[in-house]
Design an enzyme around this catalytic site. Structure first.
Site, PDB file in Angstrom:
ATOM      1  N   LYS A  21     -19.953   1.198 -38.519  1.00  0.00           N
ATOM      2  CA  LYS A  21     -18.905   0.311 -38.123  1.00  0.00           C
ATOM      3  C   LYS A  21     -18.765  -0.918 -39.123  1.00  0.00           C
ATOM      4  CE  LYS A  21     -21.635  -2.457 -36.055  1.00  0.00           C
ATOM      5  NZ  LYS A  21     -22.004  -3.942 -36.395  1.00  0.00           N
TER       6      LYS A  21
ATOM      7  N   ASP B  43     -19.298  -1.340 -30.088  1.00  0.00           N
ATOM      8  CA  ASP B  43     -19.689  -2.280 -31.592  1.00  0.00           C
ATOM      9  C   ASP B  43     -18.650  -2.442 -32.429  1.00  0.00           C
ATOM     10  OD1 ASP B  43     -21.532  -3.714 -32.866  1.00  0.00           O
ATOM     11  OD2 ASP B  43     -22.915  -1.878 -33.238  1.00  0.00           O
TER      12      ASP B  43
ATOM     13  N   ARG C 197     -20.650 -10.961 -39.826  1.00  0.00           N
ATOM     14  CA  ARG C 197     -20.659 -11.291 -41.366  1.00  0.00           C
ATOM     15  C   ARG C 197     -19.846 -10.138 -42.207  1.00  0.00           C
ATOM     16  NH1 ARG C 197     -26.563 -11.635 -40.295  1.00  0.00           N
ATOM     17  NH2 ARG C 197     -26.930 -13.808 -39.885  1.00  0.00           N
TER      18      ARG C 197
ATOM     19  N   SER D  60     -25.212 -11.865 -31.873  1.00  0.00           N
ATOM     20  CA  SER D  60     -26.401 -12.783 -31.457  1.00  0.00           C
ATOM     21  C   SER D  60     -26.281 -14.122 -31.108  1.00  0.00           C
ATOM     22  CB  SER D  60     -27.354 -12.847 -32.729  1.00  0.00           C
ATOM     23  OG  SER D  60     -26.942 -13.264 -33.926  1.00  0.00           O
TER      24      SER D  60
ATOM     25  N   ARG E 177     -42.459 -12.839 -42.722  1.00  0.00           N
ATOM     26  CA  ARG E 177     -43.192 -12.909 -43.782  1.00  0.00           C
ATOM     27  C   ARG E 177     -43.802 -14.285 -44.160  1.00  0.00           C
ATOM     28  NH1 ARG E 177     -39.674  -8.608 -44.750  1.00  0.00           N
ATOM     29  NH2 ARG E 177     -40.566  -6.595 -45.586  1.00  0.00           N
ATOM     30  N   ARG E 178     -42.864 -15.228 -43.543  1.00  0.00           N
ATOM     31  CA  ARG E 178     -43.440 -16.418 -44.050  1.00  0.00           C
ATOM     32  C   ARG E 178     -44.172 -17.064 -42.618  1.00  0.00           C
ATOM     33  NH1 ARG E 178     -38.396 -15.624 -46.016  1.00  0.00           N
ATOM     34  NH2 ARG E 178     -37.405 -16.420 -44.000  1.00  0.00           N
TER      35      ARG E 178
END
Length: 329
Positions: free
Chosen positions: A184, A238, A249, A133, A53-54
């Site tokens: 999960k 996963d 997180r 990631s 979006r930016r």
């Protein structure tokens, strides 16, 4: 990690055969996960456009020539993105891939369900697996699942991302793959609490083991087609990755709560979205509506809402009625 033409450090030190078919990929979302996937496709010699979006590109420009459109934005933006894509000039043959793990709070749909409703004539696929990631960014080996009811589309996207350091398997069960990766995240919060309370390896192993049938029960009720999906990379794989790494997180949310931090403070310090928080709330709406037993997820939701303490959540699970292990509750 920013979107650029630079490959992950380890990938850039090796050579790779050019792709048999060069494809045009549009990656929507330039966070850590979207950027990592863009790097993998560039490493394989494909043409990649990234959009945020930016950014400088408009959404219409980013998807105008795309053979594959991959969404890696957070769950809260998926419905709006689907609406915007309907107004774009996305090619009629473009394959839509979602790499988002979550549930829409307004409709309780998954991302693939949102895209399938908006684009009934496009092939829709789900990319899901034990894929932290930061590890992929560093060129560490990983594997994932590309699930779609359209086998040809699945194989096309499989070739797009597969390399000597990123192995992609196909599956005909997109909803199962998606729900395994989504549910999960709630379990990872519970495991973070377990570690934050220093409950030990026995407790954590028991929690993860009991969580798997809960995820399977919910996933099959909601439309997954193959129970084996939940024992594969997009399910158990996963779950193990997310429940065993401080890079997760969702795990860090649970750990922080167990250390006595308020939820708002934990989320502020994360520097990114923990999808399990929203997923827990939406999941309980679904579980109550559909009368699906979800004892672990329910205690996580109560904890996130501040209705119980981490210790009270543990006690609620430990004091449940005794039953056979194979009992479906």
């Amino acid at each position: 990690m920013t979107a650029s033409a630079t490959a992950p450090s380890n990938l850039s030190n090796s050579t790779h055969a050019p792709a048999a078919q060069v494809l045009n990929l549009a990656v929507l979302g330039t966070g850590a996960w979207g950027s990592a996937l863009a790097h993998l496709a560039r490493y394989n010699g494909h043409h990649v456009q990234t959009w945020s979006r930016r950014g400088e590109l408009t959404l219409a420009e980013a998807v105008a020539q795309a053979d594959v459109v991959l969404s890696a934005i957070s769950m809260k933006g998926v419905a709006n993105l689907a609406d915007q894509l309907q107004q774009s000039s996305m090619p009629a043959q473009a394959i839509l891939v979602t790499a988002t793990k979550g549930l829409d709070p307004e409709t309780t749909r998954t991302p693939s369900q949102i895209f399938r409703a908006a684009f009934p004539n496009h092939a829709v696929a789900v990319l899901s697996g034990p894929n932290l990631s930061k590890e992929i960014e560093g060129g560490l080996p990983a594997a994932t699942v590309l699930a779609s009811e359209d086998q040809a589309a699945a194989e096309t996207v499989q070739q797009l991302f597969s390399s000597d350091q990123f192995r992609v398997y196909t599956s005909p069960d997109p909803l199962g793959a998606e729900l395994g990766g989504t549910l999960k995240n709630v379990i990872a919060i519970a495991v973070g609490v377990c570690d934050g309370l220093n409950l030990g390896t026995n407790a954590k192993s028991a929690l993860i083991t009991r969580a798997l049938p809960e995820v399977i029960r919910i996933g099959m009720h909601l439309g997954a087609t193959e129970v084996e999906t939940f024992y594969g990379l997009s399910g158990l794989g996963d779950m193990l990755a997310t429940c065993s790494s401080s890079l997760s997180r969702n795990y860090r949310v649970g750990y922080g709560l167990a250390q006595g931090q308020p939820l708002d403070q934990v989320l502020e310090e994360l520097g990114g979205t923990a999808e399990g928080v929203n997923t827990a709330h939406v999941l309980m709406e679904i579980a109550n509506r559909e009368e699906i037993p979800a004892p672990i997820s329910r205690q996580v939701d109560r904890l996130l809402k501040g209705r119980i303490t981490p210790q009270e959540a543990l006690e609620a699970l430990m004091e449940r009625e005794l039953k056979p292990e194979a009992c479906d509750l």
